[in-house]
Motif scaffolding. Structure first.
Motif, PDB file in Angstrom:
ATOM      1  N   GLU A  77       0.924  -1.229  -0.085  1.00 34.03           N
ATOM      2  CA  GLU A  77       0.080  -0.016  -0.030  1.00 34.03           C
ATOM      3  C   GLU A  77       0.676   1.339  -0.097  1.00 34.03           C
ATOM      4  OE1 GLU A  77      -3.257  -0.705  -0.667  1.00 34.03           O
ATOM      5  OE2 GLU A  77      -2.980  -2.586  -0.196  1.00 34.03           O
ATOM      6  N   LEU A  78       2.145   1.225   0.320  1.00 37.48           N
ATOM      7  CA  LEU A  78       2.986   2.280   0.505  1.00 37.48           C
ATOM      8  C   LEU A  78       3.689   2.562  -0.587  1.00 37.48           C
ATOM      9  CD1 LEU A  78       4.274   1.607   4.145  1.00 37.48           C
ATOM     10  CD2 LEU A  78       2.970   3.545   3.568  1.00 37.48           C
ATOM     11  N   MET A  79       4.083   1.564  -1.319  1.00 45.45           N
ATOM     12  CA  MET A  79       4.951   1.554  -2.646  1.00 45.45           C
ATOM     13  C   MET A  79       4.533   0.916  -3.686  1.00 45.45           C
ATOM     14  SD  MET A  79       7.971   3.009  -1.604  1.00 45.45           S
ATOM     15  CE  MET A  79       9.113   3.072  -0.470  1.00 45.45           C
ATOM     16  N   GLU A  80       4.877   1.357  -4.959  1.00 46.57           N
ATOM     17  CA  GLU A  80       4.359   0.713  -6.180  1.00 46.57           C
ATOM     18  C   GLU A  80       5.397   0.443  -7.145  1.00 46.57           C
ATOM     19  OE1 GLU A  80       0.286   1.719  -8.018  1.00 46.57           O
ATOM     20  OE2 GLU A  80       1.735   3.211  -9.313  1.00 46.57           O
ATOM     21  N   GLY A  81       5.437  -0.890  -7.809  1.00 47.17           N
ATOM     22  CA  GLY A  81       6.398  -1.121  -8.688  1.00 47.17           C
ATOM     23  C   GLY A  81       6.008  -0.764 -10.201  1.00 47.17           C
ATOM     24  N   LEU A  82       6.630  -1.145 -11.065  1.00 52.91           N
ATOM     25  CA  LEU A  82       6.347  -0.907 -12.506  1.00 52.91           C
ATOM     26  C   LEU A  82       4.890  -1.401 -12.721  1.00 52.91           C
ATOM     27  CD1 LEU A  82       9.878  -1.956 -13.846  1.00 52.91           C
ATOM     28  CD2 LEU A  82       9.060   0.203 -13.855  1.00 52.91           C
ATOM     29  N   VAL A  83       4.570  -2.521 -12.318  1.00 49.87           N
ATOM     30  CA  VAL A  83       3.082  -2.621 -12.597  1.00 49.87           C
ATOM     31  C   VAL A  83       2.363  -3.121 -11.110  1.00 49.87           C
ATOM     32  CG1 VAL A  83       3.762  -3.912 -14.933  1.00 49.87           C
ATOM     33  CG2 VAL A  83       3.578  -5.385 -12.689  1.00 49.87           C
ATOM     34  N   ARG A  84       1.134  -2.926 -11.357  1.00 51.30           N
ATOM     35  CA  ARG A  84       0.262  -3.394 -10.258  1.00 51.30           C
ATOM     36  C   ARG A  84      -0.792  -4.622 -10.506  1.00 51.30           C
ATOM     37  NH1 ARG A  84      -1.698  -1.712  -4.776  1.00 51.30           N
ATOM     38  NH2 ARG A  84      -0.144   0.106  -5.036  1.00 51.30           N
ATOM     39  N   LEU A  85      -0.645  -5.678 -10.006  1.00 50.29           N
ATOM     40  CA  LEU A  85      -1.686  -6.574 -10.531  1.00 50.29           C
ATOM     41  C   LEU A  85      -3.183  -6.246 -10.173  1.00 50.29           C
ATOM     42  CD1 LEU A  85       0.004  -9.831  -8.849  1.00 50.29           C
ATOM     43  CD2 LEU A  85       0.352  -8.874 -11.195  1.00 50.29           C
ATOM     44  N   ASP A  86      -4.079  -6.514 -11.526  1.00 50.28           N
ATOM     45  CA  ASP A  86      -5.326  -6.275 -11.397  1.00 50.28           C
ATOM     46  C   ASP A  86      -6.306  -7.280 -10.448  1.00 50.28           C
ATOM     47  OD1 ASP A  86      -6.014  -8.748 -12.977  1.00 50.28           O
ATOM     48  OD2 ASP A  86      -6.383  -7.597 -14.936  1.00 50.28           O
ATOM     49  N   SER A  95      -0.704   0.202 -15.118  1.00 49.70           N
ATOM     50  CA  SER A  95      -1.620  -0.026 -13.813  1.00 49.70           C
ATOM     51  C   SER A  95      -0.643   0.439 -12.806  1.00 49.70           C
ATOM     52  CB  SER A  95      -1.712  -1.548 -13.532  1.00 49.70           C
ATOM     53  OG  SER A  95      -0.689  -2.320 -13.842  1.00 49.70           O
ATOM     54  N   GLY A  96       0.752   0.554 -13.219  1.00 49.32           N
ATOM     55  CA  GLY A  96       1.708   0.922 -11.909  1.00 49.32           C
ATOM     56  C   GLY A  96       2.592   2.109 -12.545  1.00 49.32           C
ATOM     57  N   ALA A 195       6.033  -6.760 -10.010  1.00 48.56           N
ATOM     58  CA  ALA A 195       4.636  -6.138  -9.104  1.00 48.56           C
ATOM     59  C   ALA A 195       5.230  -6.496  -7.634  1.00 48.56           C
ATOM     60  CB  ALA A 195       3.524  -6.979  -9.483  1.00 48.56           C
ATOM     61  N   PHE A 196       6.324  -7.199  -7.619  1.00 52.21           N
ATOM     62  CA  PHE A 196       6.505  -7.843  -6.036  1.00 52.21           C
ATOM     63  C   PHE A 196       7.463  -6.817  -5.385  1.00 52.21           C
ATOM     64  CE2 PHE A 196       9.305 -10.688  -3.395  1.00 52.21           C
ATOM     65  CZ  PHE A 196       8.134 -11.224  -2.847  1.00 52.21           C
ATOM     66  N   VAL A 531     -12.218  -5.148  -1.783  1.00 49.01           N
ATOM     67  CA  VAL A 531     -10.842  -6.008  -1.430  1.00 49.01           C
ATOM     68  C   VAL A 531     -10.668  -6.625  -2.637  1.00 49.01           C
ATOM     69  CG1 VAL A 531      -9.685  -7.172  -0.008  1.00 49.01           C
ATOM     70  CG2 VAL A 531     -11.292  -5.467   0.983  1.00 49.01           C
ATOM     71  N   VAL A 532      -9.267  -6.577  -2.959  1.00 48.95           N
ATOM     72  CA  VAL A 532      -8.484  -7.356  -3.982  1.00 48.95           C
ATOM     73  C   VAL A 532      -7.709  -8.451  -3.459  1.00 48.95           C
ATOM     74  CG1 VAL A 532      -7.193  -7.578  -6.104  1.00 48.95           C
ATOM     75  CG2 VAL A 532      -8.738  -5.353  -5.900  1.00 48.95           C
ATOM     76  N   ARG A 533      -8.109  -9.555  -3.560  1.00 49.83           N
ATOM     77  CA  ARG A 533      -7.312 -10.665  -3.023  1.00 49.83           C
ATOM     78  C   ARG A 533      -6.875 -11.532  -3.983  1.00 49.83           C
ATOM     79  NH1 ARG A 533     -11.778 -10.120   0.448  1.00 49.83           N
ATOM     80  NH2 ARG A 533     -11.088  -9.650   2.704  1.00 49.83           N
TER      81      ARG A 533
END
Length: 547
Positions: A77-86, A95-96, A195-196, A531-533
């Motif tokens: 929630e604090l950081m974001e990589g090159l992509v964010r999974l949908d 997405s990222g 995304a990790f 909530v995305v799980r």
């Protein structure tokens, strides 16, 4: 991931045990897990606050040193990589931090184009921050347990081993907005890996000015949907909406708070009193609450297991290890203790971990662990090889948690009944326990692991010789060779064959005891939406709305 995810180990919302799995999490009676777009500027009238329980102090919120799911859920929630999974755990362009990318025909070169984005302190997020962050993970001085996640980069492993220079590593900022990545070999899951959290960027200027930047809220700088505003150690973490986040208009929550309560019954009472929005049920109530529809159970890619320190007798002998693995009645444990719909594990890689291989790896490779009736004979063979007339008392260690305790006590009784051995139990707080495992100061330890991405490699490369998350001290040259082979090609049939043989070796040597494949068991109030799980056990609260 993630110890639950070693650190796994290591915190996941398996039912009750939420033990934190090595490489954690989610929520409720509502099973609504779909992400729904919000119209820009359409903000709820009241303050949107999501209240969660981390159970324990997060060991690290620095992407370079985070290895557990407790820390990972906050860090996402604090950081974001090159992509964010949908919401379907898929990679989607834009997405990222990366607006777009191109991949060379041979699959070895990725060119990422970054969007205009800012850090929480107002600095621009640049390709240089990514280059710095990735090389920082690989720098041997950082001592990152997850450095191997960047061995896919050209000369990544060589740099980490001191055999190459930083400038030789296959990641380079061509300018502020263009990041060029060169791989050692085609890596089918590389985009998903970005995304990790180990591959998240860090603000180079901030990190170089203060080596302890990630230890306190006052000095923490992030680029994700939220910023860290409170970190009362061993008590509470609070994050608030980041006004500098590029997609802030789609973020409805104003705040997320995590308390640190490691008692299942207290957590349940807080949920009942509407003081928590998402929670895990106590072990003894899990089945009842699932049956009543008040809790939900969903499979995720992860293992609850025990690990051996193979350098400490009597677990230097593989037949002794096989005996302890065989002596656990997994069906009884699940039916009578965990009761969260878990799947008995008679091998290591979970079902569903090979979506791109055309077959289910677990179904293809079959089962390996013997049944309880065979355990005594295996123990006798091992004792004979060790020259033991009587079996010594041994110790099982676990991280403090009600669910872990109940499982440990049940397994202790099974080892007594099926092997005739006495096992002492000992427990430690999560952060201390992780250090104990890493130091090898144990005989048998509880372990949990959640997938970091959707591929068998996220499980199999854990156990290579001297691997950052290999706390067993186990080593096998053929196993190492097979994992290297699987990393050297994008040919899924070659990879599949290598993984099959490698798992067979692992299950014969048995440095670990697979117990069950995780489910995420959670309760969630009906007014909590979106909530995305993910299938790897992680949760994304970025798009949550409190109605």
């Amino acid at each position: 991931m993630k110890k639950t995810s070693k650190w796994l180990v290591l915190m996941i919302a398996i039912i009750m045990v939420a033990s934190v799995v090595l490489a954690g999490c989610g929520g409720g009676t509502s099973t609504d897990g779909e992400k729904k777009d919000q119209t820009a500027g359409e903000q709820p009238a009241k303050e949107q606050v999501l209240r969660l329980n981390a159970k324990t102090e997060p060991p690290s919120l620095d992407p370079a040193t985070t290895t557990d799911s407790t820390s990972g859920d906050i860090l996402r929630e604090l950081m974001e990589g090159l992509v964010r999974l949908d919401e379907n755990s898929q990679v989607k362009q834009g997405s990222g931090m990366a607006e777009s990318w191109e991949i060379s025909e041979d699959g070895l070169k990725y060119t990422f184009h970054l969007k205009d984005a800012k850090w929480s302190n107002g600095d621009p997020v640049t390709a240089h921050d990514f280059e710095f962050a990735w090389k920082r993970v690989l720098n041997p001085e950082t001592a990152s347990d997850y450095a191997y996640q960047l061995y896919y980069l050209k000369n990544g492993e060589a740099y980490n081993a001191g055999k190459a220079k930083a400038e030789d590593v296959g990641v380079k900022a061509l300018d502020d907005k263009t990041l060029e990545v060169t791989l050692e070999a085609p890596t089918p899951f590389f985009l998903q890996l970005t995304a990790f959290y180990t591959l998240f960027p860090v603000n180079q200027k901030v990190v170089e000015a203060n080596k302890d930047w990630a230890a306190e809220a006052a000095t923490y700088v992030s680029n994700g949907p939220f910023k860290l505003t409170k970190w009362e150690h061993d008590s509470e973490v609070v994050i608030e909406k980041n006004e500098n986040y590029w997609n802030k208009d789609k973020v409805n929550l104003s705040k997320i708070s995590w308390v640190m309560i490691n008692d299942d019954n207290t957590e349940y009472q807080l949920f009942q009193n509407n003081e928590l929005d998402i929670a895990q049920p106590p072990t003894e109530l899990t089945k009842e609450l699932i049956d009543k529809g008040e809790a939900t159970s969903k499979p995720i890619l992860g293992n609850y297991m025990f690990v051996f320190n193979v350098e400490k007798e009597p677990f230097t002998n593989k037949y002794v290890r096989q005996a302890f693995a065989a002596a656990i009645d997994r069906e009884s444990l699940i039916n009578n203790v965990t009761q969260g719909g878990q799947i008995p594990a008679y091998a290591f890689v979970p079902p569903g971990a090979s979506p791109d291989m055309g077959v289910d790896f677990r179904e293809k490779n079959g089962d390996f662990v013997k049944k309880p009736a065979e355990a005594k004979a295996l123990l006798e063979k091992g004792m004979q090889e060790l020259g033991l007339k009587t079996f010594p008392k041994v110790t099982l260690s676990y991280n403090t948690n009600d669910g872990n305790k109940k499982i440990a006590e049940a397994v202790q009784a099974m080892w007594k009944q099926n092997l005739g051995v006495d096992v002492e139990l000992t427990n430690q707080e999560w952060k201390v326990y992780l250090k104990t495992l890493s130091a090898g100061d144990y005989q048998i330890g509880r372990y949990g692991w959640l997938a970091d991405y959707m591929d068998p490699m996220t499980f199999m490369d854990m156990w290579v010789t001297d691997g950052g998350n290999n706390d067993t001290n186990w080593s096998n040259a053929r196993y190492d060779e097979l994992i290297k082979q699987a990393k050297s090609t994008g040919d899924q049939q070659v990879r599949l064959a290598a993984f099959q043989e490698a798992e067979q070796i692992l299950m014969d040597e048995m440095p670990i005891i697979p117990v069950y494949f995780y489910t995420r068991v959670f309760m969630q109030h009906d007014n909590v939406k979106n909530v995305v799980r993910h299938a790897d056990g992680s949760s994304d609260f970025t798009w949550v709305t409190i109605e």
